[in-house]
Design a protein around this motif. Structure first.
Motif, PDB file in Angstrom:
ATOM      1  N   ARG A 142       0.892  -1.117   0.013  1.00  0.00           N
ATOM      2  CA  ARG A 142      -0.105   0.052   0.151  1.00  0.00           C
ATOM      3  C   ARG A 142       0.842   1.573  -0.185  1.00  0.00           C
ATOM      4  NH1 ARG A 142      -3.195  -2.949   3.512  1.00  0.00           N
ATOM      5  NH2 ARG A 142      -2.383  -1.617   5.437  1.00  0.00           N
ATOM      6  N   VAL A 143       1.878   1.494   0.834  1.00  0.00           N
ATOM      7  CA  VAL A 143       2.975   2.357   0.966  1.00  0.00           C
ATOM      8  C   VAL A 143       3.314   2.659  -0.566  1.00  0.00           C
ATOM      9  CG1 VAL A 143       4.901   3.296   1.784  1.00  0.00           C
ATOM     10  CG2 VAL A 143       3.252   2.424   3.274  1.00  0.00           C
ATOM     11  N   TRP A 144       3.901   1.368  -1.143  1.00  0.00           N
ATOM     12  CA  TRP A 144       4.650   1.522  -2.361  1.00  0.00           C
ATOM     13  C   TRP A 144       3.576   2.194  -3.467  1.00  0.00           C
ATOM     14  CZ3 TRP A 144       4.483  -3.197  -5.945  1.00  0.00           C
ATOM     15  CH2 TRP A 144       4.947  -2.792  -7.305  1.00  0.00           C
ATOM     16  N   HIS A 145       2.417   1.829  -3.462  1.00  0.00           N
ATOM     17  CA  HIS A 145       1.336   2.248  -4.332  1.00  0.00           C
ATOM     18  C   HIS A 145       1.070   3.596  -4.330  1.00  0.00           C
ATOM     19  CE1 HIS A 145       1.576  -1.109  -7.338  1.00  0.00           C
ATOM     20  NE2 HIS A 145       1.233  -1.867  -6.219  1.00  0.00           N
ATOM     21  N   SER A 146       1.225   4.076  -2.750  1.00  0.00           N
ATOM     22  CA  SER A 146       1.020   5.365  -2.695  1.00  0.00           C
ATOM     23  C   SER A 146       1.744   6.483  -3.213  1.00  0.00           C
ATOM     24  CB  SER A 146       1.074   6.000  -1.203  1.00  0.00           C
ATOM     25  OG  SER A 146       2.182   5.610  -0.575  1.00  0.00           O
ATOM     26  N   TYR A 147       2.927   5.926  -3.723  1.00  0.00           N
ATOM     27  CA  TYR A 147       3.590   6.519  -4.758  1.00  0.00           C
ATOM     28  C   TYR A 147       3.782   6.334  -6.202  1.00  0.00           C
ATOM     29  CZ  TYR A 147       5.767   8.160  -0.185  1.00  0.00           C
ATOM     30  OH  TYR A 147       5.833   8.751   0.900  1.00  0.00           O
ATOM     31  N   THR A 148       2.940   5.627  -6.653  1.00  0.00           N
ATOM     32  CA  THR A 148       2.719   5.315  -8.049  1.00  0.00           C
ATOM     33  C   THR A 148       1.733   5.786  -8.875  1.00  0.00           C
ATOM     34  OG1 THR A 148       1.860   3.164  -7.689  1.00  0.00           O
ATOM     35  CG2 THR A 148       4.308   2.855  -7.309  1.00  0.00           C
ATOM     36  N   GLY A 149       1.098   6.640  -8.114  1.00  0.00           N
ATOM     37  CA  GLY A 149      -0.314   6.977  -8.750  1.00  0.00           C
ATOM     38  C   GLY A 149      -0.085   8.020  -9.885  1.00  0.00           C
ATOM     39  N   PRO A 154       7.033  12.048 -11.933  1.00  0.00           N
ATOM     40  CA  PRO A 154       7.305  13.525 -12.736  1.00  0.00           C
ATOM     41  C   PRO A 154       6.224  14.126 -13.169  1.00  0.00           C
ATOM     42  CG  PRO A 154       7.975  11.500 -14.227  1.00  0.00           C
ATOM     43  CD  PRO A 154       7.480  11.034 -12.937  1.00  0.00           C
ATOM     44  N   ALA A 155       6.307  15.328 -13.233  1.00  0.00           N
ATOM     45  CA  ALA A 155       5.188  16.204 -13.694  1.00  0.00           C
ATOM     46  C   ALA A 155       4.541  15.852 -15.160  1.00  0.00           C
ATOM     47  CB  ALA A 155       5.734  17.916 -13.722  1.00  0.00           C
ATOM     48  N   GLY A 156       5.499  15.211 -16.154  1.00  0.00           N
ATOM     49  CA  GLY A 156       5.018  14.912 -17.302  1.00  0.00           C
ATOM     50  C   GLY A 156       4.226  13.437 -17.396  1.00  0.00           C
ATOM     51  N   ARG A 157       4.095  13.069 -16.081  1.00  0.00           N
ATOM     52  CA  ARG A 157       3.227  11.788 -16.145  1.00  0.00           C
ATOM     53  C   ARG A 157       1.935  11.805 -16.732  1.00  0.00           C
ATOM     54  NH1 ARG A 157       4.070   8.013 -10.879  1.00  0.00           N
ATOM     55  NH2 ARG A 157       5.614   7.275 -11.920  1.00  0.00           N
ATOM     56  N   LYS A 158       1.534  11.073 -17.475  1.00  0.00           N
ATOM     57  CA  LYS A 158       0.244  10.648 -18.020  1.00  0.00           C
ATOM     58  C   LYS A 158      -0.927  10.410 -17.236  1.00  0.00           C
ATOM     59  CE  LYS A 158       2.609  10.133 -22.464  1.00  0.00           C
ATOM     60  NZ  LYS A 158       2.712   9.010 -23.547  1.00  0.00           N
ATOM     61  N   PRO A 159      -1.977  10.675 -17.278  1.00  0.00           N
ATOM     62  CA  PRO A 159      -3.214   9.883 -16.403  1.00  0.00           C
ATOM     63  C   PRO A 159      -3.786   8.677 -16.876  1.00  0.00           C
ATOM     64  CG  PRO A 159      -3.825  11.701 -17.686  1.00  0.00           C
ATOM     65  CD  PRO A 159      -2.753  11.756 -17.990  1.00  0.00           C
ATOM     66  N   ASP A 160      -2.762   7.842 -17.017  1.00  0.00           N
ATOM     67  CA  ASP A 160      -3.195   6.477 -17.649  1.00  0.00           C
ATOM     68  C   ASP A 160      -2.919   5.421 -16.864  1.00  0.00           C
ATOM     69  OD1 ASP A 160      -0.403   6.514 -17.432  1.00  0.00           O
ATOM     70  OD2 ASP A 160       0.100   6.096 -19.585  1.00  0.00           O
ATOM     71  N   HIS A 161      -2.663   5.405 -15.483  1.00  0.00           N
ATOM     72  CA  HIS A 161      -2.636   4.103 -14.482  1.00  0.00           C
ATOM     73  C   HIS A 161      -3.473   4.259 -13.426  1.00  0.00           C
ATOM     74  CE1 HIS A 161       0.698   2.693 -17.117  1.00  0.00           C
ATOM     75  NE2 HIS A 161       0.788   1.784 -16.258  1.00  0.00           N
ATOM     76  N   GLY A 162      -3.872   5.485 -13.267  1.00  0.00           N
ATOM     77  CA  GLY A 162      -5.009   5.671 -12.076  1.00  0.00           C
ATOM     78  C   GLY A 162      -4.182   6.461 -10.918  1.00  0.00           C
ATOM     79  N   SER A 163      -4.970   7.059 -10.031  1.00  0.00           N
ATOM     80  CA  SER A 163      -4.332   7.663  -8.961  1.00  0.00           C
ATOM     81  C   SER A 163      -3.868   6.703  -8.014  1.00  0.00           C
ATOM     82  CB  SER A 163      -5.339   8.512  -8.290  1.00  0.00           C
ATOM     83  OG  SER A 163      -6.384   7.536  -7.723  1.00  0.00           O
ATOM     84  N   SER A 164      -3.058   7.070  -7.064  1.00  0.00           N
ATOM     85  CA  SER A 164      -2.500   6.010  -6.062  1.00  0.00           C
ATOM     86  C   SER A 164      -3.931   5.628  -5.294  1.00  0.00           C
ATOM     87  CB  SER A 164      -1.729   6.886  -5.157  1.00  0.00           C
ATOM     88  OG  SER A 164      -0.484   7.273  -5.593  1.00  0.00           O
TER      89      SER A 164
END
Length: 194
Positions: A142-149, A154-164
């Motif tokens: 859960r902690v790991w995925h709280s940083y993968t959303g 980076p700021a250029g991340r696309k909104p294609d995997h879902g929020s944390s």
């Protein structure tokens, strides 16, 4: 394969063992060019292969934070393999191709990725005894995925995997239910796949 082969066969879905290909720097595949800085791993349905960069985690992906981070990552990519075997990946591609705009394509991508996240949870719970899944492991994941959303750098991340929050919610759904039917992101509300 041991965890998912028989349950899927019972529903008429033939699951083959995917190949795993490691690479350094970049690799050219039928699904595109994959680089080590873009994502921690990739699945390509054209070759039924999981592509895995061999560099160490430099802290950007943080999957080494969780004891089962690597295993969770493989389970997620295997989830895409299951989507390919069932025809979901083909349907996703067709819908993405006919989507009216980028926003719709991103939403479809999030549905695909969050379903793989749920499948990851099912695998981890199904194999809990053999991998020694503990409450601490669940906490670390859960902690790991709280940083993968999508909202994270980076700021250029696309909104294609879902929020944390969405990633954690769908992972927990798989962990808690062990039910493929509970991973149906395709009929879930837009809010739950944000």
């Amino acid at each position: 394969m041991k965890s998912f082969g028989k349950p899927l066969a019972a529903h008429g879905i033939e699951l083959s063992t995917p190949k795993i290909k490691t690479y350094r720097r970049t690799i050219k595949t039928p699904c595109g060019r994959f680089g080590q800085r873009d994502a921690p791993a990739y699945y390509c349905s054209a070759t039924r292969t999981i592509y895995w960069p061999v560099s160490a985690d430099d802290g950007n992906e943080a999957y080494t934070f969780a004891r089962l981070g690597y295993l969770g990552l493989v389970a997620h990519e295997f989830g895409h393999h299951m989507q390919a075997a069932s025809g979901m990946l083909r349907e996703y591609s067709q819908r993405s191709f006919t989507a009216k705009n980028r926003s719709q394509r991103y939403q479809l991508s999030r549905r695909l990725e969050l379903q793989a996240q749920c499948f990851e949870g099912i695998f981890l719970t199904t194999s809990a005894r053999s991998i020694g899944l503990s409450s601490n492991d669940r906490y670390q994941l859960r902690v790991w995925h709280s940083y993968t959303g999508d909202e994270d750098p980076p700021a250029g991340r696309k909104p294609d995997h879902g929020s944390s929050a969405a990633q954690i919610r769908w992972l927990n759904r798989g962990l808690d239910s062990q039910d493929f039917g509970r991973c149906n992101t395709w009929t879930a509300s837009k809010k739950s796949v944000k």
